[in-house]
Design a protein around this motif. Structure first.
Motif, PDB file in Angstrom:
ATOM      1  N   TRP A 172       0.811  -1.224   0.000  1.00 52.80           N
ATOM      2  CA  TRP A 172       0.000   0.000   0.000  1.00 52.80           C
ATOM      3  C   TRP A 172       0.844   1.275   0.000  1.00 52.80           C
ATOM      4  O   TRP A 172       0.299   2.373   0.108  1.00 52.80           O
ATOM      5  N   SER A 173       2.143   1.118  -0.131  1.00 49.66           N
ATOM      6  CA  SER A 173       3.031   2.281  -0.224  1.00 49.66           C
ATOM      7  C   SER A 173       2.887   2.919  -1.601  1.00 49.66           C
ATOM      8  O   SER A 173       2.326   2.321  -2.533  1.00 49.66           O
ATOM      9  N   PRO A 174       3.400   4.150  -1.786  1.00 53.57           N
ATOM     10  CA  PRO A 174       3.375   4.746  -3.131  1.00 53.57           C
ATOM     11  C   PRO A 174       4.005   3.849  -4.188  1.00 53.57           C
ATOM     12  O   PRO A 174       3.502   3.748  -5.310  1.00 53.57           O
ATOM     13  N   SER A 175       5.095   3.169  -3.837  1.00 57.42           N
ATOM     14  CA  SER A 175       5.724   2.261  -4.792  1.00 57.42           C
ATOM     15  C   SER A 175       4.783   1.137  -5.189  1.00 57.42           C
ATOM     16  O   SER A 175       4.584   0.850  -6.380  1.00 57.42           O
ATOM     17  N   GLY A 176       4.182   0.477  -4.194  1.00 52.57           N
ATOM     18  CA  GLY A 176       3.249  -0.601  -4.489  1.00 52.57           C
ATOM     19  C   GLY A 176       2.044  -0.119  -5.266  1.00 52.57           C
ATOM     20  O   GLY A 176       1.558  -0.804  -6.188  1.00 52.57           O
ATOM     21  N   TYR A 177       1.560   1.065  -4.915  1.00 53.17           N
ATOM     22  CA  TYR A 177       0.373   1.648  -5.540  1.00 53.17           C
ATOM     23  C   TYR A 177       0.616   1.916  -7.021  1.00 53.17           C
ATOM     24  O   TYR A 177      -0.132   1.445  -7.891  1.00 53.17           O
ATOM     25  N   ALA A 179      -0.349  15.383  -3.739  1.00 52.27           N
ATOM     26  CA  ALA A 179      -1.812  15.351  -3.587  1.00 52.27           C
ATOM     27  C   ALA A 179      -2.467  16.475  -4.362  1.00 52.27           C
ATOM     28  O   ALA A 179      -3.137  17.358  -3.820  1.00 52.27           O
ATOM     29  N   GLU A 180      -2.261  16.475  -5.667  1.00 52.88           N
ATOM     30  CA  GLU A 180      -2.892  17.491  -6.519  1.00 52.88           C
ATOM     31  C   GLU A 180      -3.001  16.939  -7.929  1.00 52.88           C
ATOM     32  O   GLU A 180      -2.193  16.126  -8.373  1.00 52.88           O
ATOM     33  N   GLY A 181      -4.041  17.400  -8.627  1.00 48.83           N
ATOM     34  CA  GLY A 181      -4.212  17.000 -10.012  1.00 48.83           C
ATOM     35  C   GLY A 181      -4.667  15.555 -10.170  1.00 48.83           C
ATOM     36  O   GLY A 181      -5.032  14.871  -9.218  1.00 48.83           O
ATOM     37  N   HIS A 182      -4.628  15.086 -11.385  1.00 50.67           N
ATOM     38  CA  HIS A 182      -5.104  13.748 -11.767  1.00 50.67           C
ATOM     39  C   HIS A 182      -3.903  12.809 -11.773  1.00 50.67           C
ATOM     40  O   HIS A 182      -3.096  12.800 -12.713  1.00 50.67           O
ATOM     41  N   GLU A 183      -3.772  11.986 -10.750  1.00 49.69           N
ATOM     42  CA  GLU A 183      -2.541  11.210 -10.581  1.00 49.69           C
ATOM     43  C   GLU A 183      -2.353  10.157 -11.661  1.00 49.69           C
ATOM     44  O   GLU A 183      -1.225   9.880 -12.095  1.00 49.69           O
ATOM     45  N   SER A 224     -13.352   7.252  -3.415  1.00 50.65           N
ATOM     46  CA  SER A 224     -11.901   7.259  -3.626  1.00 50.65           C
ATOM     47  C   SER A 224     -11.130   7.727  -2.399  1.00 50.65           C
ATOM     48  O   SER A 224     -10.132   7.108  -2.010  1.00 50.65           O
ATOM     49  N   SER A 225     -11.577   8.807  -1.782  1.00 54.31           N
ATOM     50  CA  SER A 225     -10.801   9.375  -0.664  1.00 54.31           C
ATOM     51  C   SER A 225     -10.796   8.448   0.539  1.00 54.31           C
ATOM     52  O   SER A 225      -9.749   8.230   1.165  1.00 54.31           O
ATOM     53  N   THR A 226     -11.948   7.846   0.883  1.00 51.18           N
ATOM     54  CA  THR A 226     -11.980   6.976   2.057  1.00 51.18           C
ATOM     55  C   THR A 226     -11.226   5.676   1.819  1.00 51.18           C
ATOM     56  O   THR A 226     -10.618   5.128   2.742  1.00 51.18           O
ATOM     57  N   GLU A 227     -11.230   5.183   0.566  1.00 57.14           N
ATOM     58  CA  GLU A 227     -10.561   3.912   0.297  1.00 57.14           C
ATOM     59  C   GLU A 227      -9.043   4.011   0.417  1.00 57.14           C
ATOM     60  O   GLU A 227      -8.367   2.985   0.576  1.00 57.14           O
ATOM     61  N   ARG A 228      -8.514   5.207   0.368  1.00 48.29           N
ATOM     62  CA  ARG A 228      -7.074   5.370   0.615  1.00 48.29           C
ATOM     63  C   ARG A 228      -6.726   5.026   2.064  1.00 48.29           C
ATOM     64  O   ARG A 228      -5.567   4.740   2.374  1.00 48.29           O
ATOM     65  N   PHE A 229      -7.722   5.070   2.933  1.00 47.62           N
ATOM     66  CA  PHE A 229      -7.548   4.667   4.329  1.00 47.62           C
ATOM     67  C   PHE A 229      -8.056   3.235   4.551  1.00 47.62           C
ATOM     68  O   PHE A 229      -7.441   2.447   5.255  1.00 47.62           O
TER      69      PHE A 229
END
Length: 465
Positions: A18-23, A70-74, A313-318
């Motif tokens: 769940w890290s940025p790398s894994g994501y 945390a900005e724009g369309h990732e 989307s926002s809650t699923e990040r947690f």
């Protein structure tokens, strides 16, 4: 949302998923699978071009920092980064016919599946630890309790066998969750396959070990995700129940078990040096609350507008990092507790005598019924009177029963002394062990986790690239 460092260090594999790398690396694996599927279908991109694409999809630590802003369309930012590394004709192959939800949701399925694989290993290990403890104490006399009151004698091993059986059901729930979430979506706008063929979608997903979600909207149907998190919530409840029981058995007034405690490094209280709190069990109970709150989050996330909105989307990040991080950590904590638990067998035996024989009232009742002289109601009231008098007066029930001519006369062929023996209650205790797949004949081998029981090997898994 990353777990606190003191917890995440205990589950590094889950943390990495769940890290940025894994994501982001999981997202790029979707595009690679599509390119490989395209090559299968029509031979392009060719092998050299595919090698270029693979190189372009590799992300450096610097890339990850930039992508994680945390900005724009990732997803669009990731796409443009990859395309910038490729000639136009290859860059245009990437994401052709996809929406960002295709990539994000299919990647999320893979992340969940990898987390479920870790959870399976954790619960299988916990099952082996519980099996060992159950067999070790198959004959350790203990009082069973209902409503917090003494019921009848059983064994501590029988209690733990119940935990073991429940842990086995946890593993079954993880298997069910895997079936529910082993789907992807690469069908483009609102799931219509308008710009991407069904064949390409099916081939790409097969390379990832997934099958197509049969009738998605713009996203993979969120009832699946809600079911997965709900199943993990039940598993958290199992861990919380075991932890609660250990805390109760560890109360000073009971004193039957004690968590592993290192006097060199642990303190029960900063102010009361004598204490040895069940702090690990309490931590498990606390973490279960975070998982249960995630269940509510994902149930709410399954209710979206028409073909989709983005409120999930926002809650699923947690939701998912917290659920799987807390669950695996709690399973490992529980295994640590059960593996190092101190069992006070003498205190367990002493506690069976605290009602002065009142716990044998059921045997006394049934022995009177065997005599066949009075109704069950009359027999019940007769035994209730002497049993509660024993507790209230501090006189052993055996003495009161022996001195009561009505009781003695109606006992039939049963000898009064035989009524007050715990072994009668333990005569069929092995049934639960056998039904749970625990053979009490293996008790002598209980110290070797590798020998217990035949659950030691993980099931074969589909590759999750």
């Amino acid at each position: 949302m990353p777990l606190p460092a003191r917890y995440s260090a205990e589950v590094p594999e889950t943390e990495e998923i769940w890290s940025p790398s894994g994501y982001f690396q999981t997202q790029t694996s979707i595009w690679l699978a599509e390119c490989e599927a395209l090559q299968e279908i029509n031979g392009r991109p060719d092998s050299d071009e595919l090698a270029q694409i693979r190189d372009a999809l590799r992300l450096s630590p610097v890339d990850l920092v930039e992508l994680n802003r945390a900005e724009g369309h990732e997803t669009n930012r990731l796409l443009r980064l990859v395309q910038s590394r490729l000639p136009v004709h290859l860059g245009n192959v990437i994401h052709r016919g996809n929406t960002s939800s295709d990539v994000l949701d299919t990647a999320l399925s893979l992340q969940i599946l990898r987390s479920l694989d870790i959870a399976t290993r954790d619960f299988e290990h916990l099952a082996r630890v519980a099996a060992s403890l159950a067999l070790q104490h198959a004959d350790t006399l203990q009082i069973a309790r209902t409503h917090g009151q003494h019921a009848i004698p059983h064994t501590f091993g029988r209690q733990v066998a119940g935990w073991y059986a429940e842990i086995e059901r946890c593993i079954e729930r993880i298997d069910r969750a895997r079936q529910v979430i082993s789907v992807g979506k690469l069908s483009g706008e609102v799931g219509t396959n308008v710009f991407i063929s069904a064949e390409l979608e099916e081939r790409a997903l097969a390379r990832l070990g997934l099958r197509p979600d049969p009738a998605p909207t713009q996203i993979i149907s969120r009832d699946r995700h809600a079911e997965v998190v709900s199943l993990m919530g039940v598993n958290a409840a199992t861990l919380s129940r075991i932890a609660t029981n250990i805390s109760l058995l560890g109360m000073t007034e009971l004193g039957e078990v004690r968590e592993p405690f290192d006097p060199e490094s642990q303190q029960g209280s900063s102010a009361m040096p004598h204490k040895r709190n069940t702090e690990l069990s309490e931590r498990v109970r606390g973490l279960s609350r975070r998982i249960w709150s995630a269940v509510q989050e994902e149930l709410s996330a399954s209710v979206l507008w028409l073909e989709r909105d983005i409120s999930h989307s926002s809650t699923e990040r947690f939701t998912f990092p917290d659920t799987f991080g807390c669950l695996s950590y709690s399973a490992r904590l529980t295994a640590r507790i059960l593996g190092g638990i101190v069992v006070n067998t003498e205190q367990m035996r002493a506690n069976t005598e605290r009602t002065l024989g009142g716990i044998y009232a059921a045997r006394l009742l049934n022995s009177i019924l065997d005599g066949g002289e009075i109704s069950r109601t009359e027999a019940y009231e007769l035994v209730k009177t002497v049993a509660q008098k024993a507790i209230d007066s501090g006189t052993p029930l055996s003495e009161l029963a022996t001195a009561d001519p009505d009781v003695v006369r109606r006992l039939g062929d049963t000898k009064i002394g035989d009524v007050f023996r715990p072994d009668f209650y333990l005569r069929n205790i092995g049934t639960s062990f056998e039904r749970a797949g625990l053979q009490t004949g293996d008790r002598g081998r209980a110290g070797s986790l590798g020998a217990l029981p035949a659950r030691g090997t993980s099931r074969p898994r589909e590759p999750h690239r």
